[in-house]
Design a protein around this motif. Structure first.
Motif: not given
Length: 324
Positions: A218-224, A265-276, A279-286
């Motif tokens: 769900s969130l890997r689809l949303m983040v980009p 929650g912005i704080e949860r998303l930012v931490v998640l995106m940094e982790t992704m 992990d994945y090395g793809d800037k679409k998650y930064k």
């Protein structure tokens, strides 16, 4: 007249063995931590007819949680989604506690420790919770965590019965987002997966199996999409209102992408995106600079009443936030 004393017969003879053997699956559920997500799970399971024991750190927190549960049910009553008698029945199925021993007899216990102000949850704390639960639960009871960033294999690694552990993600964006992501780790057994699929159906959710990863599906689809929406806004290609309407009207979404981010929650998303990103090395998650700006200024969404939008006491958006 002396008071009539009624003593349970469950502790005598062979009755307890027979009862445990024949009792319905998921008749008793445990929840460790009752923040927003924990309260959502308590409400879902108690409303589905399950007895629920939840643990908090103090009597003050317990009082607050019970008040919030009651308040949320009153809102449902006002909107004709619940009756007073149904509310009483649901609340009667909910038992607060300060002690792990009260989880004895649970078929499933879900760890829902609250996020810190930085959007993180302590791994050592959660591992300790898993160990304490294993000490009081039967070997076939399931131990779960609720989240979208933690790898369940890490939490289960030091337990004796690793195969019983699973991760769950309950989307909290709106009441109709009734998909339960059941995240399996290296040790999770097929039997546990099948039981969790039954659990999902009992609470009216559609079960989706997911192999452990950061962000689930769900969130890997949303983040980009969120990053791209922020970039469009940053480049002044379009207004926030127009971006939100494009997302909701053309693509049939309940909320706009910015509103959805405030809810999660912005704080949860930012931490998640940094982790992704790590992990994945793809800037679409930064995380986009706008997200970092909100995160660093502690404008985290609905919880702080200011994120992409400004909110009133009822958590309703009343204006767009001026971001730049």
């Amino acid at each position: 007249m002396s008071e009539l004393i009624i003593d349970s017969i469950e502790k005598y003879g062979l009755h307890i063995t027979t009862q445990r053997k024949n009792k319905p699956l998921f008749s008793k559920i445990g929840v460790v931590g009752a923040g927003k997500e924990g309260r959502n799970i308590i409400n879902l399971t108690a409303s589905a007819g399950m007895d629920v024991v939840f643990m908090e750190e103090s009597n003050e927190r317990i009082e607050y949680v019970m008040g919030q549960l009651s308040k949320n049910m009153d809102t449902r009553i006002e909107n004709w989604g619940l009756t007073q008698s149904e509310k009483r029945a649901i609340l009667n199925r909910i038992t607060p506690t300060l002690h792990y021993d009260d989880f004895k007899g649970c078929d499933l216990v879900i760890e829902c420790t609250r996020y810190s102000e930085t959007g993180r949850r302590s791994i050592p704390l959660r591992k300790n919770i898993f160990k304490k639960l294993e000490e009081v639960l039967e070997p076939d009871a399931i131990i779960a965590t609720n989240g979208f960033t933690v790898i369940i294999s890490e939490l289960a690694a030091e337990l004796i019965h690793k195969e019983r552990c699973v991760s769950l993600y309950f989307p909290v964006s709106h009441p109709d987002a009734r998909i339960l992501e059941i995240v399996t780790g290296m040790y999770t057994s097929e039997e546990v997966c099948k039981k969790m699929e039954i659990f999902a159906k009992l609470i009216g959710y559609i079960p989706h199996r997911v192999n452990e990863n950061n962000g689930n599906v769900s969130l890997r689809l949303m983040v980009p999409m969120l990053n791209e929406a922020c970039e469009i806004l940053l480049e002044r290609v379009s207004s926030m209102k127009s971006i939100e309407e494009t997302f909701t009207i053309i693509y049939g979404q309940r909320y706009g992408i910015f509103r959805l981010s405030d809810i999660i929650g912005i704080e949860r998303l930012v931490v998640l995106m940094e982790t992704m990103f790590n992990d994945y090395g793809d800037k679409k998650y930064k995380p986009n600079p706008i997200l970092w700006k909100l995160y660093r200024s502690h404008q985290l969404g609905v919880r702080t009443r200011k994120g992409f939008y400004i909110y009133d006491e009822m958590e309703r958006p009343i204006a767009e936030n001026i971001l730049f």
